[in-house]
Design a protein around this motif. Structure first.
Motif, short mmCIF file in Angstrom:
data_model
loop_
_atom_site.label_atom_id
_atom_site.label_comp_id
_atom_site.label_asym_id
_atom_site.label_seq_id
_atom_site.Cartn_x
_atom_site.Cartn_y
_atom_site.Cartn_z
N LEU A 184 -0.88 -24.49 -36.99
CA LEU A 184 -1.09 -24.35 -35.55
C LEU A 184 -0.34 -25.43 -34.77
O LEU A 184 -0.54 -25.60 -33.58
CB LEU A 184 -2.58 -24.42 -35.23
N LYS A 185 0.50 -26.19 -35.49
CA LYS A 185 1.31 -27.24 -34.87
C LYS A 185 0.43 -28.28 -34.17
O LYS A 185 0.78 -28.80 -33.12
CB LYS A 185 2.30 -26.64 -33.87
N ILE A 186 -0.72 -28.54 -34.76
CA ILE A 186 -1.58 -29.59 -34.21
C ILE A 186 -1.35 -30.83 -35.06
O ILE A 186 -1.71 -30.86 -36.24
CB ILE A 186 -3.06 -29.17 -34.23
N ARG A 187 -0.75 -31.83 -34.48
CA ARG A 187 -0.38 -33.05 -35.21
C ARG A 187 -0.86 -34.26 -34.43
O ARG A 187 -0.73 -34.31 -33.21
CB ARG A 187 1.14 -33.17 -35.32
N PRO A 188 -1.39 -35.25 -35.13
CA PRO A 188 -1.77 -36.47 -34.42
C PRO A 188 -0.55 -37.37 -34.21
O PRO A 188 0.49 -37.16 -34.83
CB PRO A 188 -2.73 -37.14 -35.40
N ASP A 189 -0.71 -38.36 -33.34
CA ASP A 189 0.35 -39.37 -33.17
C ASP A 189 0.26 -40.38 -34.30
O ASP A 189 1.25 -40.99 -34.67
CB ASP A 189 0.16 -40.14 -31.86
N VAL A 190 -0.95 -40.56 -34.79
CA VAL A 190 -1.14 -41.58 -35.81
C VAL A 190 -2.31 -41.17 -36.72
O VAL A 190 -3.26 -40.55 -36.25
CB VAL A 190 -1.36 -42.97 -35.14
N TYR A 191 -2.15 -41.49 -38.00
CA TYR A 191 -3.19 -41.14 -38.98
C TYR A 191 -3.69 -42.45 -39.59
O TYR A 191 -2.97 -43.11 -40.33
CB TYR A 191 -2.56 -40.23 -40.05
N ILE A 192 -4.92 -42.80 -39.24
CA ILE A 192 -5.47 -44.08 -39.69
C ILE A 192 -6.35 -43.85 -40.92
O ILE A 192 -7.20 -42.95 -40.92
CB ILE A 192 -6.34 -44.71 -38.57
N VAL A 193 -6.14 -44.67 -41.94
CA VAL A 193 -6.99 -44.57 -43.13
C VAL A 193 -7.69 -45.92 -43.33
O VAL A 193 -7.02 -46.95 -43.43
CB VAL A 193 -6.16 -44.25 -44.39
N LEU A 194 -9.00 -45.90 -43.35
CA LEU A 194 -9.76 -47.14 -43.58
C LEU A 194 -9.95 -47.33 -45.08
O LEU A 194 -10.49 -46.45 -45.76
CB LEU A 194 -11.12 -47.07 -42.88
N ASP A 195 -9.54 -48.47 -45.56
CA ASP A 195 -9.62 -48.80 -47.00
C ASP A 195 -10.81 -49.70 -47.28
O ASP A 195 -10.86 -50.80 -46.73
CB ASP A 195 -8.39 -49.65 -47.37
N VAL A 196 -11.73 -49.25 -48.12
CA VAL A 196 -12.88 -50.11 -48.46
C VAL A 196 -13.18 -49.93 -49.96
O VAL A 196 -13.20 -48.79 -50.44
CB VAL A 196 -14.13 -49.73 -47.62
N PRO A 197 -13.43 -51.01 -50.69
CA PRO A 197 -13.74 -50.87 -52.12
C PRO A 197 -15.03 -50.07 -52.35
O PRO A 197 -15.96 -50.14 -51.55
CB PRO A 197 -13.93 -52.32 -52.60
N ASP A 198 -15.08 -49.35 -53.47
CA ASP A 198 -16.20 -48.43 -53.76
C ASP A 198 -17.57 -49.09 -53.67
O ASP A 198 -18.51 -48.55 -53.08
CB ASP A 198 -16.05 -47.84 -55.17
N GLU A 199 -17.71 -50.29 -54.31
CA GLU A 199 -19.05 -50.89 -54.38
C GLU A 199 -19.60 -51.21 -52.99
O GLU A 199 -20.80 -51.07 -52.72
CB GLU A 199 -19.06 -52.13 -55.30
N ILE A 200 -18.70 -51.55 -52.07
CA ILE A 200 -19.12 -51.86 -50.69
C ILE A 200 -19.58 -50.58 -50.01
O ILE A 200 -20.57 -50.56 -49.27
CB ILE A 200 -17.95 -52.49 -49.91
N LEU A 201 -18.88 -49.48 -50.29
CA LEU A 201 -19.20 -48.21 -49.65
C LEU A 201 -20.62 -47.77 -49.99
O LEU A 201 -21.38 -47.33 -49.13
CB LEU A 201 -18.23 -47.12 -50.12
N ILE A 202 -20.96 -47.91 -51.25
CA ILE A 202 -22.28 -47.45 -51.69
C ILE A 202 -23.37 -48.27 -50.99
O ILE A 202 -24.33 -47.74 -50.43
CB ILE A 202 -22.39 -47.51 -53.23
N ASN A 203 -23.14 -49.57 -50.94
CA ASN A 203 -24.11 -50.43 -50.27
C ASN A 203 -24.23 -50.09 -48.79
O ASN A 203 -25.32 -50.08 -48.21
CB ASN A 203 -23.65 -51.89 -50.47
N ARG A 204 -23.11 -49.75 -48.18
CA ARG A 204 -23.16 -49.41 -46.75
C ARG A 204 -23.97 -48.14 -46.50
O ARG A 204 -24.72 -48.04 -45.54
CB ARG A 204 -21.74 -49.20 -46.22
N CYS A 205 -23.79 -47.15 -47.38
CA CYS A 205 -24.52 -45.89 -47.19
C CYS A 205 -26.01 -46.10 -47.35
O CYS A 205 -26.82 -45.61 -46.56
CB CYS A 205 -24.06 -44.86 -48.22
N ILE A 206 -26.35 -46.86 -48.39
CA ILE A 206 -27.78 -47.03 -48.67
C ILE A 206 -28.47 -47.78 -47.52
O ILE A 206 -29.61 -47.50 -47.18
CB ILE A 206 -27.95 -47.74 -50.03
N GLY A 207 -27.74 -48.70 -46.90
CA GLY A 207 -28.36 -49.47 -45.81
C GLY A 207 -28.20 -48.85 -44.44
O GLY A 207 -28.67 -49.38 -43.44
#
Ligand code: AP5
Length: 600
Positions: A184-207
């Motif tokens: 559909l020709k829908i494109r962003p100007d910028v694609y941001i990817v947030l990088d976080v180590p796995d163990e931190i992610l799990i802790n963030r979800c639980i809290g």
């Protein structure tokens, strides 16, 4: 963010349940800027369109920009005023997308479209979509594409998203979703990817805890609620158990690479394992830069001066290929001369006075057998003549022989340079002698009428240090620009025996006071010069761009952008980007991917 099916009437302006599946049609979508008023700008056919602008050309090729090759001059049609921003944010579960989106919306006023929020609103309203999505979400699995895609398309086609711009959070989440947008020709100007180590992610979800009244995201430890009253009403998301988070993470990893490949030229990986304010600062400066580029693109007044300075060049075509074919073709040399000139002009126009160009294509890399002094001289001539054309008095300086007695001499790389410069063709217009003069390095070389100094490859030699002379010269030059072309100011401790007015620390500090306005270096496996693995480029005022060289099935090659950095990345950061690893992870450079060790 809203809890799954816990509340029945939660809506914000951005989260409105979709009436029914049958009412969704992608054909009703119109291109987001098709209705924008437009104006025309005619450019000379041979004009060089800056690289940044070209990137915008690609991103918006279907909407506000048209190049008509049939017209006599290149005709660029662009929207009047600045188009709203289009941003995608991605990252593993709990990488902080929602948290950053709140801050981005506050600052940039974009319409936040979170598929997670949209789905949770459908679930809590008990709609047809919600009922279908519920079982997938509760299991930590992806909701079927057709449901999510239709929902996103409908939301994107609404007037507010067209007018204010959008911030797409959590979509696309699979290759096929990314392809739906592309179709559909829908494109962003910028694609941001947030990088976080796995163990931190799990802790963030639980809290994680959510405020059902304000929609605000909290964390029991990281961001506790402000009052007891808020604390008492917080809820937990159903998919925030350790087991479900692990499954979501798994799914994310499986899809991430395929999605990123769709947005390779606009992807920006950001270290998400820092305080949220710090992360936001980086995102903010990135988005401001994108906005600035777009304003330049849409404002003819901003394009013309740059084009004026870039005479007789084709527009930017990415990193040139066949860089391992030596000697370089004239076309490739011209490409780099222009690239350096553009960056240097921008830095000087910005008021910078202590500048450094570091260009290490094979012909300009003294560590390679194919080093050609003529290429360096041509580059210097392009720079000097361009400033002279603008009426500036340029002094091109080469250090003379240094030392005394047995230590007299000069770096091999510079031997004969001055004579070459004097015998070179400086054009028929009498620039040499009037606007361009050739000199040496030292305070005595600075004359009152000199406007700019270009110093050719100043370097320390064993037994001799150029920095004292250089410092005396820059002191005399005051706030006039001094440009070092391929300097080698590394301290050589062996250069004792000769009196130096500054100590080692001071010498290093002085060398570091020159900022890069241009940097280009090819990347190889450690200890080899073949094959080329990629390239690192920086052109003032933009970020360092890391490219990977890719062989195409047709036998051709291309460079694709992997990542960008605000500062020159170190070896680990470059290695990590090649491996697709989060930036902050410390790792040893080893195995085949240790190839970049020691390049910087
Ligand atoms: P969605 O809601 O999008 O979930 P997600 O992608 O898993 O992301 P999260 O919302 O869990 O995390 P976040 O990155 O927003 O982090 P947050 O800022 O909250 O999707 C949910 C479900 O919907 C999916 O599982 C799927 O089923 C379905 N779905 C959605 N989109 C879909 C699609 N396109 N296709 C198919 N299905 C789809 O932060 C997390 C926690 O960390 C918070 O407590 C926060 O306070 C804390 N935190 C944030 N930043 C920091 C920081 N810098 N330092 C310390 N703590 C921090």
């Amino acid at each position: 963010m809203f809890p799954t099916s816990t509340f029945s009437s939660l809506h914000t302006t951005n989260v409105t349940p979709t009436p029914s599946l049958s009412s969704l049609s992608t054909s009703s979508l119109s291109s987001s800027s098709s209705s924008s008023p437009s104006s025309s700008l005619s450019l000379l056919q041979s004009s060089c369109i800056p690289r940044r602008h070209l990137r915008s050309f690609c991103a918006f090729r279907d909407t506000q920009l048209r190049i008509d090759p049939k017209s006599k001059g290149l005709k660029v049609t662009c929207s009047v005023g600045s188009e709203p921003l289009k941003v995608m944010i991605s990252g593993a579960p709990a990488s902080g997308k929602g948290t950053q989106c709140e801050l981005i919306v506050q600052k940039f006023g974009l319409v936040h479209i979170s598929t997670g929020d949209l789905l949770r609103a459908e679930v809590s309203s008990g709609t047809e979509i919600g009922n279908k999505a519920k079982e997938f979400m509760n299991a930590g699995r992806l909701v079927p594409d057709e449901i999510v895609t239709a929902m996103v398309m409908t939301r994107l086609s609404r007037q507010d998203a067209k007018e204010k711009g959008w911030l797409l959070d959590g979509y696309p989440r699979s290759f096929s979703q990314a392809q739906s947008l592309e179709e559909l020709k829908i494109r962003p100007d910028v694609y941001i990817v947030l990088d976080v180590p796995d163990e931190i992610l799990i802790n963030r979800c639980i809290g994680r805890r959510l405020d059902p009244v304000t929609g605000k995201i909290y964390h029991l430890k990281n961001f506790p609620p402000e009052t007891e009253e808020i604390k008492s009403r917080l809820v937990i998301r159903r998919d925030d158990t350790e087991e479900k988070v692990k499954s979501r993470l798994e799914i994310y990893k499986k899809n991430a690479e395929a999605i990123s490949s769709t947005y390779l030229n606009i992807v920006n990986k950001i270290n998400g394992n820092r305080p949220k304010e710090e992360i936001f600062k980086e995102i903010e400066s990135l988005l401001l830069q994108v906005q600035k580029d777009r304003v330049e693109m849409t404002n003819p007044g901003n394009i013309i001066p740059e084009i004026k300075n870039l005479k007789n060049q084709d527009y930017w075509r990415g990193i040139p290929t066949k860089l391992n074919n030596i000697p370089h073709s004239r076309e490739i040399r011209k490409y780099f001369y222009t690239d350096v000139l553009e960056a240097t002009q921008r830095a000087i126009n910005d008021g910078r006075t202590r500048l450094k160009v570091e260009i290490n294509i094979p012909e300009l890399n003294p560590e390679m057998d194919v080093y050609r002094i003529g290429t360096l001289m041509e580059l210097v001539r392009v720079l000097a003549l361009s400033f002279a054309d603008d009426g500036k008095h340029v002094k091109v300086c080469v250090q003379g022989s240094m030392g005394e007695g047995a230590l007299v001499g000069m770096p091999l790389q510079l031997a004969g340079t001055r004579q070459i410069l004097e015998f070179m063709d400086w054009g028929d217009y009498g620039a040499m002698g009037n606007f361009i003069k050739i000199g040496s390095v030292g305070s005595k070389e600075v004359d009152e009428q000199d406007d700019i100094f270009v110093i050719v490859a100043p370097q320390n030699a064993v037994g001799n240090c150029i920095i004292d002379d250089l410092k005396a010269m820059t002191d005399a030059a005051g706030n006039r620009p001094v440009i070092l072309v391929n300097p080698r100011l590394k301290d050589l401790p062996g250069s004792s025996g000769i009196m130096q007015t500054m100590g080692r620390d001071k010498r290093l500090e002085y060398a570091a006071s020159f900022e890069n306005c241009y940097f280009f270096r090819l990347l190889y496996y450690a200890g080899t010069q073949y094959p080329i693995m990629g390239a690192l480029r920086m052109s003032f005022p933009y970020r360092y761009e890391l490219y990977k060289r890719v062989d195409e099935p047709s036998g051709k090659e291309k460079y694709v952008i992997l990542s960008t950095f605000p500062e020159r990345p170190d070896t680990d950061e470059v290695n990590d980007a090649f491996l697709g690893k989060p930036r902050n992870k410390t790792k040893e450079a080893s195995g085949i991917w240790g190839f970049l060790s020691g390049i910087f």
